[in-house]
Design an enzyme around this catalytic site. Sequence first.
Site, PDB file in Angstrom:
ATOM      1  N   ASP A   1       5.777 -79.153 -10.521  1.00 16.05           N
ATOM      2  CA  ASP A   1       6.634 -80.307 -10.264  1.00 16.05           C
ATOM      3  C   ASP A   1       6.361 -81.357 -11.324  1.00 16.05           C
ATOM      4  O   ASP A   1       5.346 -81.312 -12.005  1.00 16.05           O
ATOM      5  CB  ASP A   1       6.314 -80.893  -8.879  1.00 16.05           C
ATOM      6  CG  ASP A   1       7.017 -80.113  -7.789  1.00 16.05           C
ATOM      7  OD1 ASP A   1       8.227 -79.835  -7.969  1.00 16.05           O
ATOM      8  OD2 ASP A   1       6.361 -79.761  -6.786  1.00 16.05           O
ATOM      9  N   PHE A   2       7.282 -82.326 -11.381  1.00 11.89           N
ATOM     10  CA  PHE A   2       7.108 -83.337 -12.426  1.00 11.89           C
ATOM     11  C   PHE A   2       5.929 -84.270 -12.152  1.00 11.89           C
ATOM     12  O   PHE A   2       5.423 -84.907 -13.053  1.00 11.89           O
ATOM     13  CB  PHE A   2       8.391 -84.132 -12.625  1.00 11.89           C
ATOM     14  CG  PHE A   2       9.525 -83.273 -13.094  1.00 11.89           C
ATOM     15  CD1 PHE A   2       9.316 -82.331 -14.087  1.00 11.89           C
ATOM     16  CD2 PHE A   2      10.782 -83.390 -12.543  1.00 11.89           C
ATOM     17  CE1 PHE A   2      10.360 -81.518 -14.531  1.00 11.89           C
ATOM     18  CE2 PHE A   2      11.820 -82.580 -12.980  1.00 11.89           C
ATOM     19  CZ  PHE A   2      11.611 -81.647 -13.971  1.00 11.89           C
TER      20      PHE A   2
ATOM     21  N   ASP B   1      30.827 -92.597 -17.271  1.00 12.25           N
ATOM     22  CA  ASP B   1      30.496 -91.229 -17.660  1.00 12.25           C
ATOM     23  C   ASP B   1      30.986 -90.922 -19.080  1.00 12.25           C
ATOM     24  O   ASP B   1      30.334 -90.184 -19.805  1.00 12.25           O
ATOM     25  CB  ASP B   1      31.130 -90.258 -16.659  1.00 12.25           C
ATOM     26  CG  ASP B   1      30.630 -88.844 -16.836  1.00 12.25           C
ATOM     27  OD1 ASP B   1      29.445 -88.682 -17.171  1.00 12.25           O
ATOM     28  OD2 ASP B   1      31.425 -87.900 -16.649  1.00 12.25           O
TER      29      ASP B   1
ATOM     30  N   ASP C   1      24.151 -87.333 -27.626  1.00  8.69           N
ATOM     31  CA  ASP C   1      25.545 -87.459 -27.237  1.00  8.69           C
ATOM     32  C   ASP C   1      26.199 -86.279 -27.941  1.00  8.69           C
ATOM     33  O   ASP C   1      26.441 -86.332 -29.143  1.00  8.69           O
ATOM     34  CB  ASP C   1      26.104 -88.797 -27.733  1.00  8.69           C
ATOM     35  CG  ASP C   1      27.556 -88.981 -27.326  1.00  8.69           C
ATOM     36  OD1 ASP C   1      28.211 -87.963 -27.052  1.00  8.69           O
ATOM     37  OD2 ASP C   1      28.025 -90.128 -27.280  1.00  8.69           O
ATOM     38  N   HIS C   2      26.428 -85.195 -27.201  1.00  4.22           N
ATOM     39  CA  HIS C   2      26.768 -83.957 -27.900  1.00  4.22           C
ATOM     40  C   HIS C   2      28.071 -84.069 -28.672  1.00  4.22           C
ATOM     41  O   HIS C   2      28.345 -83.277 -29.553  1.00  4.22           O
ATOM     42  CB  HIS C   2      26.811 -82.774 -26.933  1.00  4.22           C
ATOM     43  CG  HIS C   2      27.929 -82.846 -25.952  1.00  4.22           C
ATOM     44  ND1 HIS C   2      27.799 -83.488 -24.754  1.00  4.22           N
ATOM     45  CD2 HIS C   2      29.190 -82.390 -26.007  1.00  4.22           C
ATOM     46  CE1 HIS C   2      28.932 -83.412 -24.101  1.00  4.22           C
ATOM     47  NE2 HIS C   2      29.799 -82.753 -24.835  1.00  4.22           N
TER      48      HIS C   2
ATOM     49  N   GLU D   1      40.209 -84.297 -19.159  1.00  5.86           N
ATOM     50  CA  GLU D   1      39.699 -83.033 -18.636  1.00  5.86           C
ATOM     51  C   GLU D   1      40.683 -82.517 -17.607  1.00  5.86           C
ATOM     52  O   GLU D   1      41.315 -83.308 -16.899  1.00  5.86           O
ATOM     53  CB  GLU D   1      38.330 -83.244 -17.981  1.00  5.86           C
ATOM     54  CG  GLU D   1      37.235 -83.544 -18.969  1.00  5.86           C
ATOM     55  CD  GLU D   1      35.932 -83.871 -18.270  1.00  5.86           C
ATOM     56  OE1 GLU D   1      35.044 -83.023 -18.254  1.00  5.86           O
ATOM     57  OE2 GLU D   1      35.829 -84.972 -17.713  1.00  5.86           O
TER      58      GLU D   1
ATOM     59  N   LYS E   1      39.801 -87.204 -15.199  1.00  9.93           N
ATOM     60  CA  LYS E   1      39.685 -85.821 -14.725  1.00  9.93           C
ATOM     61  C   LYS E   1      41.000 -85.408 -14.109  1.00  9.93           C
ATOM     62  O   LYS E   1      41.801 -86.248 -13.710  1.00  9.93           O
ATOM     63  CB  LYS E   1      38.565 -85.724 -13.698  1.00  9.93           C
ATOM     64  CG  LYS E   1      37.203 -85.956 -14.323  1.00  9.93           C
ATOM     65  CD  LYS E   1      36.097 -85.476 -13.424  1.00  9.93           C
ATOM     66  CE  LYS E   1      34.750 -85.592 -14.112  1.00  9.93           C
ATOM     67  NZ  LYS E   1      34.527 -84.605 -15.161  1.00  9.93           N
TER      68      LYS E   1
ATOM     69  N   LYS F   1      29.560 -82.597 -32.885  1.00  7.22           N
ATOM     70  CA  LYS F   1      30.743 -81.769 -33.153  1.00  7.22           C
ATOM     71  C   LYS F   1      31.207 -81.942 -34.589  1.00  7.22           C
ATOM     72  O   LYS F   1      31.225 -83.039 -35.124  1.00  7.22           O
ATOM     73  CB  LYS F   1      31.879 -82.168 -32.215  1.00  7.22           C
ATOM     74  CG  LYS F   1      31.674 -81.654 -30.808  1.00  7.22           C
ATOM     75  CD  LYS F   1      32.903 -81.928 -29.968  1.00  7.22           C
ATOM     76  CE  LYS F   1      32.688 -81.517 -28.539  1.00  7.22           C
ATOM     77  NZ  LYS F   1      32.481 -80.086 -28.384  1.00  7.22           N
TER      78      LYS F   1
ATOM     79  N   ARG G   1      10.136 -75.854 -11.625  1.00  6.83           N
ATOM     80  CA  ARG G   1       9.436 -75.641 -10.359  1.00  6.83           C
ATOM     81  C   ARG G   1       9.331 -74.151 -10.012  1.00  6.83           C
ATOM     82  O   ARG G   1       8.441 -73.723  -9.322  1.00  6.83           O
ATOM     83  CB  ARG G   1      10.219 -76.371  -9.262  1.00  6.83           C
ATOM     84  CG  ARG G   1       9.373 -76.787  -8.089  1.00  6.83           C
ATOM     85  CD  ARG G   1      10.207 -77.644  -7.159  1.00  6.83           C
ATOM     86  NE  ARG G   1      10.695 -78.861  -7.811  1.00  6.83           N
ATOM     87  CZ  ARG G   1      11.840 -79.475  -7.482  1.00  6.83           C
ATOM     88  NH1 ARG G   1      12.614 -78.978  -6.539  1.00  6.83           N
ATOM     89  NH2 ARG G   1      12.203 -80.575  -8.096  1.00  6.83           N
TER      90      ARG G   1
ATOM     91  N   LYS H   1      22.514 -88.117 -21.840  1.00  6.48           N
ATOM     92  CA  LYS H   1      23.184 -89.158 -21.074  1.00  6.48           C
ATOM     93  C   LYS H   1      23.108 -88.790 -19.593  1.00  6.48           C
ATOM     94  O   LYS H   1      22.930 -87.627 -19.284  1.00  6.48           O
ATOM     95  CB  LYS H   1      24.626 -89.306 -21.536  1.00  6.48           C
ATOM     96  CG  LYS H   1      25.494 -88.114 -21.133  1.00  6.48           C
ATOM     97  CD  LYS H   1      26.950 -88.429 -21.123  1.00  6.48           C
ATOM     98  CE  LYS H   1      27.647 -87.354 -20.318  1.00  6.48           C
ATOM     99  NZ  LYS H   1      29.027 -87.443 -20.198  1.00  6.48           N
TER     100      LYS H   1
ATOM    101  N   HIS I   1      30.863 -91.499 -25.187  1.00  5.28           N
ATOM    102  CA  HIS I   1      31.719 -90.733 -26.102  1.00  5.28           C
ATOM    103  C   HIS I   1      32.815 -91.593 -26.736  1.00  5.28           C
ATOM    104  O   HIS I   1      32.964 -91.629 -27.947  1.00  5.28           O
ATOM    105  CB  HIS I   1      32.386 -89.580 -25.369  1.00  5.28           C
ATOM    106  CG  HIS I   1      31.419 -88.650 -24.710  1.00  5.28           C
ATOM    107  ND1 HIS I   1      30.194 -88.360 -25.250  1.00  5.28           N
ATOM    108  CD2 HIS I   1      31.506 -87.937 -23.566  1.00  5.28           C
ATOM    109  CE1 HIS I   1      29.570 -87.506 -24.447  1.00  5.28           C
ATOM    110  NE2 HIS I   1      30.346 -87.240 -23.424  1.00  5.28           N
TER     111      HIS I   1
END
Lengths: 344, 507
Positions: free
Chosen positions: B104-105, B256, B198-199, B237, B359, B203, B62, B169, B261
Site C-alpha cells: 500500500d502507499f 477536466d 499533459d499528453h 468526445e 462529452k 502529440k 497492492r 492531471k 489541454h
Amino acid sequence: MKIDLTDTTASKINNALVEGRRAIGTPAIGMVLTLVIVTDEEHAYDSLKAANEASREHPSRKLVVIKRVSRSPRNRSQARLDAEVRVGTSAGTGETVVLRLYGDVIDHAQSVVLPLLLPDAPVVVWWPVASPLDPVKDPLGALAQRRVTDTYAADEPVSELTTRAANYAPGDTDLAWTRITPWRSMLAAALDQQPDVKVTAAEVEGEDCNPSGELLAMWLADRLGVPARRTVSDGPGLTAVRLETEDGVITLDRTDGSLARLSMKGHPDRAVALKRRETSELLAEELRRLDPDTVYAATLKYGVHRLAGTSAPEQAPAGAPAPDGAKPAPGPAKKGSAPKKAAK
Amino acid sequence: MSSSNPLRDAQDRRLPRIAGPSGLVIFGVTGDLSRKKLMPAVYDLANRGLLPPGFSLIGFARRQWADEDFAQVVHDAVKEHARTPFREEVWQQLVNGCRFVQGDFDDDAAFETLKETIHELDKAQGTGGNFAFYLSVPPKFFPTVVQQLKKHGLAEQTENSWRRAVIEKPFGHDLKSAQELNRIVHDVFPTEAVFRIDHYLGKETVQNILALRFANTLFEPIWNRSYVDHVQITMAEDIGIGGRAGYYDGIGAARDVIQNHLLQLLALTAMEEPASFDADALVAEKTKVLGAVRLPKDLGKETVRGQYAAGWQGGEKVLGYLEEEGIDPRSKTDTYAAIKLEIDNRRWAGVPFYLRTGKRLGRRVTEIAVVFQRAPHSPFDDTATEELGQNALVIRVQPDEGVTLRFGSKVPGTQMEVRDVSMDFAYGESFTESSPEAYERLILDVLLGDANLFPRLKEVELSWQILDPIEEYWDKHGKPAQYPAGTWGPVEADEMLARDGRSWRRP
C-alpha cells in the site's frame, strides 16, 4: 489499379498516372519524394516490395527502371519502352511506375525518368544491385539529391569501399552503412555510460565479404582516433565489437543475429536487442534525412587499407588515390582468399 | 548525453537520442493508463532502440504479484496495445529489468523493499541510481506517495544520479488546491525534477503548431488581429463519462479539459515566437500569453455550460448524464463548456478565442480553427460570392491529424461563381503511417530530462486563475443547459456566438 502501356513514352505515362488517380478518386496525394529504383528483372520484385513497405513511412512515387537484356542484335538496335502504372492500394503508399527498357533507350534512361519526377520534391536513386562506382556521374544518379548504393551486393565489396571513398560526392550513401546504425547507436550509448574512459583500440568481428564490418571499424577508428582491426567470423552479419580501454574491454557481441550482450567493467552484463533489419527498414531510415551524411563521408575517407585484419586488401586498387598520410597496412591476404580465423 | 563522447557528433543524425542508464517506477501499475499506454510506450521505445541497455521497470501496486506475474502482465499489455510489432529479442531485453513491489502507499515496509529493489537493479542492470517515479494514481494519493518517497530517501539525488517525479492531471481542482499540490511535490522534488504530463503536448500535431507558425513565412504575417477574425478551439468526445462517475462528478468538462489541454493549445496558437526552442524560452512565452488572457465582462453571456441529456449517439441510444450510474440526479456538473476569452496584447486585441469541450458530442475531434476576416472589398457581385465563407486554417489535432486550408475558388463554368474549397495536408499521407504515441515521446523526454513538452508550475497556476472566476460564477448562478446526446452542444452555445455575428464550425 494497374494500367499497362506497351511501346510508350513518358508523356503517355504521365497521362496514365493522372487517369489512374482520377479513377480511384484521390487527385492530390501527399507524396514527399520520388524514389528511382534501378535494377534488373531478377531483383525488381524484392526491391519494389521493400520500397512499398518503406513508402508507408515516406509516401513516394516509385519509378522502377529495369534494363532488359536483348539477346539478338536486331532487338538490341530497336528501342522500346514498356510501362506498368500502378496507383491506389497496389502501389503501397503513393504511385508506382515500372519501366522496362529495351535496346538503345537503356543508355538514355534519364530521358524517361526526368519527365516523371514529382515537381519540387527530392529525388532518391537506389541501386539494389550493381551500383555504379561513381554514382554522381551516372546519368540517373545525376538527377538525384540522394544516391543509395549497396556495397554488400558488390562482387568485391572491400575494394569497392575504396573506390566509393575516392568518388564520394555529398548525397552518396550506402545501405552497408545504414545496416550498422543500431550497432553505432548502442556503442555510443555504452560510452555514454563511461564518460571518462579512454579507448585504446577497437576490433570489429563479422562475416567475410561484409563491408559493414569495415565501415564500423573505420568509423570507430576515425571517431576514437585509435587503431582498429577487422577480423572474420562465421557470422551471421557482424558478431562482435571490442573496445579496449584503460580499464578493460567493452564488448558488444551478438552471435545469433538478434540479441546481443553488452559487457563492460563495473557494470553487469546486459542483453540488448540488436536485430538484423529488413531492406524496407533500411530504406525507410535512409529516406528519413536527405541531407549529405558527413559522418559517412568521414568514415569512408578514413580508408579501408588503414585497418588491420584479415579482410583488408593488400593495397588500394590502382586509380584510387590513397588519403593523405595513409600507409598501406601489411595485410596478410588479398580479399577473396579463404577467410582465416582471426588471430586476436 | 555526454558531449565528450567521441562517438557522438551533432552531424550524425542517424544516431537517436538514447536515454542514459535509468529506470522507471510506476505507482498504480495495475491501472488502465499503465496497461494501455505506459507499458506499451516503454516497449515501443525499446523496440525503436531508444532505451539504454539495462533499462528497468518497477511496478508498485497492492496486488499480490511476483516479478514473473508482473512480467506476464507487461507482456500481455504490450502484445495487445503496443504500436510496433512484438519482437522476442526486444522483450528479452526488457524482461530482465522487470520487478514488482507489492504494498500500500502508506506501507513503510513496501517502500523499503522498493529502495532495496532499486539498489539491486543498480547492481544487476546498471541503472546508475537514475529513476523516474511515475505517479499513475488518483490525486488524493499524491501527498502520501511523495511523502513516502521523501521519508525513505528515495527522492534524494546524488551528484551523479537523478530522481524525477512524473505526475498526471488533474493538477488540482482550483488555484488553491493546485498550489497546495505543488507545495507538496516541490517540498520533495526540486522544480526541474517534476514533470507534469499533459499528453496533448506530446502529440505530433501539437508540436507541429510551432513548426507551422515559426518555421514558415507563409502564416506568421497574417497571424494577428489585422487578418484573423476569431479562433475556435474544440475538443469533443463522443463518449459519456463511462465508469468515471466518481472522478468526473464535481469536476466537470471545464476543469477536466479547458484548464489544461485547451488553454495549452490556446497558448501555443497565440504566443509570440520564443527566442529558442528550449524549455525556458518556451515557457516564458506561454506564461506571457496566458497572463494576458482576459475574461469576458459578462460571464453569464459569454460562457455556457451544459449537460448531455438522453438521446441517440451514432445510432445507439444513450443515457443522459443525470441518469448515469453514480451521478446525483441534481448534479450541476458540466459535461459541456464553452467560453469566450480575449488576449490583451497588440497582436490579438479584439480577437475572440472561443474554447469549447464536451462529452457525447457529434464525434471525437480536437481541432484549432483560425478563421480569417472576409476580404475588405470584393470586385465580384453578391451572387457570385454567395457561397463563399470565411477563409480558415484548421489544425486537426486528432483524429486524422493534419492541416486544412479553406479558401474560395471559381466554380468551373461560364458564370463567375466562387465557392469554398479546401486544401488538405494529412500526416498519414506525407509522413509515417503511425507517428510515435504521445506517451512514448513524453517518457523518453522524462528519462532524458528534457522539459520542453511539460507544463510548468507557473502555467498551471495561470490557467487556474483564468478558470476559477468562471467556475465560481457557475456555482452561484443557474444550472447547466441540457443538450441531446450526439449533437454539437446546447443552443445557448450557438446563441453565444450568434450574438457576435459568428457561428461554430461543424468540426
